[in-house]
Design a protein around this motif. Structure first.
Motif, PDB file in Angstrom:
ATOM      1  N   THR A 180      -2.795  -2.801  -3.761  1.00  0.00           N
ATOM      2  CA  THR A 180      -3.905  -1.886  -3.530  1.00  0.00           C
ATOM      3  C   THR A 180      -3.760  -0.635  -4.398  1.00  0.00           C
ATOM      4  O   THR A 180      -2.656  -0.279  -4.802  1.00  0.00           O
ATOM      5  CB  THR A 180      -3.975  -1.461  -2.053  1.00  0.00           C
TER       6      THR A 180
ATOM      7  N   SER B  35       0.815  -1.196   0.000  1.00  0.00           N
ATOM      8  CA  SER B  35       0.000   0.000   0.000  1.00  0.00           C
ATOM      9  C   SER B  35       0.858   1.259   0.000  1.00  0.00           C
ATOM     10  O   SER B  35       2.036   1.232   0.352  1.00  0.00           O
ATOM     11  CB  SER B  35      -0.914  -0.012   1.239  1.00  0.00           C
TER      12      SER B  35
ATOM     13  N   LYS C  77       4.172   0.787  -6.568  1.00  0.00           N
ATOM     14  CA  LYS C  77       3.504  -0.194  -5.711  1.00  0.00           C
ATOM     15  C   LYS C  77       3.276  -1.532  -6.416  1.00  0.00           C
ATOM     16  O   LYS C  77       3.550  -2.594  -5.866  1.00  0.00           O
ATOM     17  CB  LYS C  77       2.177   0.418  -5.267  1.00  0.00           C
TER      18      LYS C  77
ATOM     19  N   HIS D 234      -9.437   0.294   0.458  1.00  0.00           N
ATOM     20  CA  HIS D 234      -8.622  -0.068   1.617  1.00  0.00           C
ATOM     21  C   HIS D 234      -9.495  -0.389   2.824  1.00  0.00           C
ATOM     22  O   HIS D 234      -9.262  -1.376   3.542  1.00  0.00           O
ATOM     23  CB  HIS D 234      -7.662   1.076   1.953  1.00  0.00           C
TER      24      HIS D 234
END
Length: 270
Positions: free
Chosen positions: A132, A21, A29, A140
């Motif tokens: 994510t 995250s 990411k 989230h």
């Protein structure tokens, strides 16, 4: 934030869930999630690894894992994950045309996320890495509220714009009592092609963030052309034993395994 939350329900067959995250977009990411998942498989070949892409609007796992087929459905109407490099993968990108934009409101996004969480036939999975989307929004919260999360790897670049937003994400996870495994500093430096000196293009602000949050910096990953090229071609750089980035990602995977294996770590039930 914890009042009135739904009861968490594990994904059938999945033991440990790790979120990758960052509050900020564009910090790498998905690249880190991909290489972490494959790195876990390399470090623990006997373990079963899964990779779940929860970025509904911008899924990139299909590209980075070189998977472009449509999942089959089981007799019980569950989607079968696609597999490459020994990692089972699921992404909303498998369910849409490559050039199709997702122009949806929040409710439709949540329905799609629910499908990814509950309508996939994962089988037995030891470590499920969850990529994510940016921010600290609906996705989230839904993941944290509905699934027992074992830990979060926070990704940031050393620049202030990324560090400030990453810190907000860390505060959210702390409020929800989700363990933070540590920070990964991406794009930490670049190596001069002439003299091989490391150039800190964004400074070293991640050290201060680490101290403020009281969590370790798990790894510092420099900018690397082969890493970007591997992502575009669907070949994670961690697979290239002759590339220095491979060792860094495998080291990151080892630290994640150590955290998950720690007696002090346990699934958090809100």
């Amino acid at each position: 934030m914890q009042r009135g939350l739904p009861k968490q329900k594990p994904i059938v067959g999945v033991k440990d869930i790790v979120l990758v995250s960052s509050g900020k977009g564009g910090v790498g990411k998905s690249t880190i999630a991909t290489n972490l998942a494959v790195g876990l498989k390399l470090e623990a070949p006997d373990k079963k690894i899964g990779l779940l892409d929860t970025d509904i609007f911008g899924p990139t796992i299909p590209l980075m894992m070189n998977l472009h087929d449509t999942p089959f459905l089981t007799d019980t109407n569950l989607m079968e994950p696609l597999v490459n490099y020994g990692v089972k993968c699921m992404s909303f990108g498998f369910l849409i045309e490559e050039s199709s934009p997702i122009i949806w409101r929040g409710l439709m996004v949540m329905q799609a996320l629910e499908k990814l969480m509950r309508q996939v036939n994962w089988g037995d999975i030891d470590y499920l890495v969850v990529d994510t989307p940016p921010g600290t929004g609906d996705t989230h919260l839904s993941l944290v509220q509905n699934l027992p999360i074992n830990g979060v790897v926070l990704v940031t670049t050393p620049q202030s714009a990324a560090l400030q937003v990453t810190k907000r994400g860390a505060v959210m996870y702390n409020m929800l009592k989700i363990p933070i495994i540590g920070l990964v500093e991406n794009m930490s430096s670049v190596k001069c092609p002439n003299c091989s000196n490391e150039i800190l293009i964004f400074g070293d602000g991640t050290k201060q963030l680490s101290e403020d949050l009281q969590v370790p910096i798990l790894e510092k990953l420099p900018l690397n052309c082969t890493k970007a090229d591997g992502g575009d071609k669907g070949v994670p750089v961690v697979l290239d034993a002759n590339n220095g980035q491979s060792e860094l990602y495998r080291h990151l995977a080892k630290k994640v395994v150590q955290f998950l294996s720690s007696k002090e770590n346990s699934k958090v039930i809100l």
